[in-house]
Design a protein around this motif. Sequence first.
Motif, PDB file in Angstrom:
ATOM      1  N   GLY A   1       0.027   3.788   1.828  1.00 55.29           N
ATOM      2  CA  GLY A   1      -0.117   4.280   3.189  1.00 55.29           C
ATOM      3  C   GLY A   1      -0.308   3.138   4.174  1.00 55.29           C
ATOM      4  O   GLY A   1       0.060   1.993   3.900  1.00 55.29           O
ATOM      5  N   SER A  49       9.634  -2.534   6.261  1.00 59.74           N
ATOM      6  CA  SER A  49       9.768  -1.915   4.944  1.00 59.74           C
ATOM      7  C   SER A  49       9.248  -2.827   3.843  1.00 59.74           C
ATOM      8  O   SER A  49       9.247  -4.043   3.966  1.00 59.74           O
ATOM      9  N   ASP A  50       8.823  -2.222   2.755  1.00 60.03           N
ATOM     10  CA  ASP A  50       8.488  -3.003   1.552  1.00 60.03           C
ATOM     11  C   ASP A  50       9.675  -2.989   0.579  1.00 60.03           C
ATOM     12  O   ASP A  50       9.572  -3.484  -0.533  1.00 60.03           O
ATOM     13  N   ASP A  51      10.794  -2.417   0.987  1.00 61.51           N
ATOM     14  CA  ASP A  51      12.006  -2.446   0.152  1.00 61.51           C
ATOM     15  C   ASP A  51      12.605  -3.851   0.314  1.00 61.51           C
ATOM     16  O   ASP A  51      12.868  -4.271   1.436  1.00 61.51           O
ATOM     17  N   TYR A 109      15.627  -4.476   2.647  1.00 63.20           N
ATOM     18  CA  TYR A 109      15.659  -3.792   3.945  1.00 63.20           C
ATOM     19  C   TYR A 109      14.809  -4.594   4.920  1.00 63.20           C
ATOM     20  O   TYR A 109      13.589  -4.501   4.912  1.00 63.20           O
ATOM     21  N   ARG A 148      13.522  -0.796  17.633  1.00 68.56           N
ATOM     22  CA  ARG A 148      14.027  -1.176  16.297  1.00 68.56           C
ATOM     23  C   ARG A 148      14.402  -2.649  16.290  1.00 68.56           C
ATOM     24  O   ARG A 148      15.183  -3.107  17.111  1.00 68.56           O
ATOM     25  N   TYR A 205      10.671   3.806  20.248  1.00 71.91           N
ATOM     26  CA  TYR A 205      10.796   3.189  18.924  1.00 71.91           C
ATOM     27  C   TYR A 205      11.675   1.959  19.079  1.00 71.91           C
ATOM     28  O   TYR A 205      12.893   2.067  19.233  1.00 71.91           O
ATOM     29  N   MET A 218       0.858  -1.193   0.000  1.00 69.50           N
ATOM     30  CA  MET A 218       0.000   0.000   0.000  1.00 69.50           C
ATOM     31  C   MET A 218       0.891   1.237   0.000  1.00 69.50           C
ATOM     32  O   MET A 218       2.041   1.188   0.401  1.00 69.50           O
ATOM     33  N   HIS A 271      16.711   5.518   6.299  1.00 66.61           N
ATOM     34  CA  HIS A 271      15.511   4.766   6.683  1.00 66.61           C
ATOM     35  C   HIS A 271      15.137   5.044   8.138  1.00 66.61           C
ATOM     36  O   HIS A 271      13.966   5.263   8.446  1.00 66.61           O
ATOM     37  N   ARG A 308       2.537  -0.853   7.072  1.00 70.43           N
ATOM     38  CA  ARG A 308       2.390  -0.259   8.403  1.00 70.43           C
ATOM     39  C   ARG A 308       0.989  -0.491   8.927  1.00 70.43           C
ATOM     40  O   ARG A 308       0.021  -0.423   8.157  1.00 70.43           O
ATOM     41  N   ALA A 351       0.728   9.326   6.461  1.00 74.30           N
ATOM     42  CA  ALA A 351       1.121  10.389   7.385  1.00 74.30           C
ATOM     43  C   ALA A 351       1.972  11.378   6.600  1.00 74.30           C
ATOM     44  O   ALA A 351       2.916  10.977   5.927  1.00 74.30           O
ATOM     45  N   VAL A 403      -3.709   5.091   4.608  1.00 75.90           N
ATOM     46  CA  VAL A 403      -3.641   6.487   5.045  1.00 75.90           C
ATOM     47  C   VAL A 403      -2.184   6.895   5.143  1.00 75.90           C
ATOM     48  O   VAL A 403      -1.382   6.215   5.787  1.00 75.90           O
TER      49      VAL A 403
HETATM   50  N1  WAQ Z   1       2.301   7.120   5.973  1.00 70.07           N
HETATM   51  C1  WAQ Z   1       1.724   5.922   6.173  1.00 70.07           C
HETATM   52  N2  WAQ Z   1       2.219   4.775   5.717  1.00 70.07           N
HETATM   53  C2  WAQ Z   1       3.355   4.831   5.011  1.00 70.07           C
HETATM   54  C3  WAQ Z   1       4.027   6.045   4.749  1.00 70.07           C
HETATM   55  C4  WAQ Z   1       3.445   7.232   5.264  1.00 70.07           C
HETATM   56  N3  WAQ Z   1       4.002   8.425   5.061  1.00 70.07           N
HETATM   57  N4  WAQ Z   1       5.136   5.780   4.019  1.00 70.07           N
HETATM   58  C5  WAQ Z   1       5.146   4.443   3.846  1.00 70.07           C
HETATM   59  N5  WAQ Z   1       4.069   3.870   4.424  1.00 70.07           N
HETATM   60  C6  WAQ Z   1       3.720   2.449   4.454  1.00 70.07           C
HETATM   61  C7  WAQ Z   1       3.449   1.893   3.069  1.00 70.07           C
HETATM   62  O1  WAQ Z   1       2.478   0.894   3.179  1.00 70.07           O
HETATM   63  C8  WAQ Z   1       4.777   1.285   2.687  1.00 70.07           C
HETATM   64  O2  WAQ Z   1       4.560   0.183   1.827  1.00 70.07           O
HETATM   65  C9  WAQ Z   1       5.291   0.797   4.045  1.00 70.07           C
HETATM   66  O3  WAQ Z   1       4.799   1.732   4.992  1.00 70.07           O
HETATM   67  C10 WAQ Z   1       6.789   0.728   4.136  1.00 70.07           C
HETATM   68  O4  WAQ Z   1       7.353   1.968   3.746  1.00 70.07           O
HETATM   69  O5  WAQ Z   1      16.024   0.779  10.303  1.00 70.07           O
HETATM   70  O6  WAQ Z   1      11.513   1.895   4.951  1.00 70.07           O
HETATM   71  O7  WAQ Z   1       9.158   3.553   3.268  1.00 70.07           O
HETATM   72  O8  WAQ Z   1      14.923   1.577  12.023  1.00 70.07           O
HETATM   73  O9  WAQ Z   1       9.456   1.051   2.768  1.00 70.07           O
HETATM   74  C11 WAQ Z   1      11.625   0.844   9.133  1.00 70.07           C
HETATM   75  C12 WAQ Z   1      12.885   0.503   9.864  1.00 70.07           C
HETATM   76  C13 WAQ Z   1      11.838   1.153   7.669  1.00 70.07           C
HETATM   77  C14 WAQ Z   1      13.852   1.649   9.878  1.00 70.07           C
HETATM   78  C15 WAQ Z   1      10.511   1.478   7.100  1.00 70.07           C
HETATM   79  O10 WAQ Z   1       9.283   1.891   5.144  1.00 70.07           O
HETATM   80  C16 WAQ Z   1      15.017   1.311  10.814  1.00 70.07           C
HETATM   81  C17 WAQ Z   1      10.516   1.774   5.636  1.00 70.07           C
HETATM   82  P1  WAQ Z   1       8.887   2.149   3.641  1.00 70.07           P
END
Ligand code: WAQ
Length: 260
Positions: A116, A189-191, A194, A208, A206, A114, A165, A222, A137, A135
Amino acid sequence: MYSVRMRAEKGGRHISGAERLVSEEEIQDSVQSLTGRALSHERGKPDFVNISVEAVKSPVKNLASLPVILHNAGNVMEGRNAARRTLEFLGIPGFCIQKALSLLENGPSDGQSMRGAIIMDMQGNRLEPDRERGVRATRMDITEKAAGELTKSLSGKGLSSYFTHVKEALVLATKVASIDGTVAELCWSDDPYYTAGYVASGRTGYIRIPYLKENGDSNGGRVFFVDNINIPGYINEIENKPVLIDRFAGIREFTDFHTI
Ligand code: WAQ
Ligand code: MG
């Protein structure tokens, strides 16, 4: 201040998104760097990139970041257990935790990512109006000074290569945790390369977790766990309330829940 946002798609599917909250002088640089991010993402080359620049009208709220707590899970099984236990500690029912984990594991939007987040209540209902999009943020960032403190702390723990990240996730998690009705957030993450994610809340900070999925897996997402919210009011705050993180609350190792 201005909200500068980027999202990139390929064939209508989410590739990446990112955003900044900047002064007028910084708009051009941030547009350039977000465009670069969109065009060189490990999820693929986009065929659609949207960049928007919008003046932020409501006053910006300054917040200290959540503290970063490093969990030492050594593999996905230990990582998922750590996430489950943290969410249980925060009072989230087991069946909601299980549902959230399997949504992220399987790709929450028909096997796809997704853009969001999912919003889930304590009965396991999904409250986000659009289940494909979720949704997002938005309208949030971190000052250079606070980001500098984060850089220093991460490098002290040998985690410098994860800076971007962690920074972006910590900003998002701090904003989400600050909004009334949020009980916890689960994210990975969806990467595909990662593997880290976190559980965050005002009560725990938080947390981790280095492994929440296997390397090469491009599912992630998320979940915002909520209780007692007015849905439109909550979504409005998540999307529109501008938040600037201006202090970093530090980093430490996870030991057990009694010390949180
Ligand atoms: N608001 C809500 N959901 C979001 C947003 C946003 N601004 N940006 C991303 N998402 C959701 C969306 O479904 C993405 O597919 C998913 O989160 C993952 O996003 O090492 O890189 O940007 O401490 O791939 C977390 C660990 C990394 C960091 C998260 O998320 C660490 C990450 P990504
Ligand atoms: Mg991503």
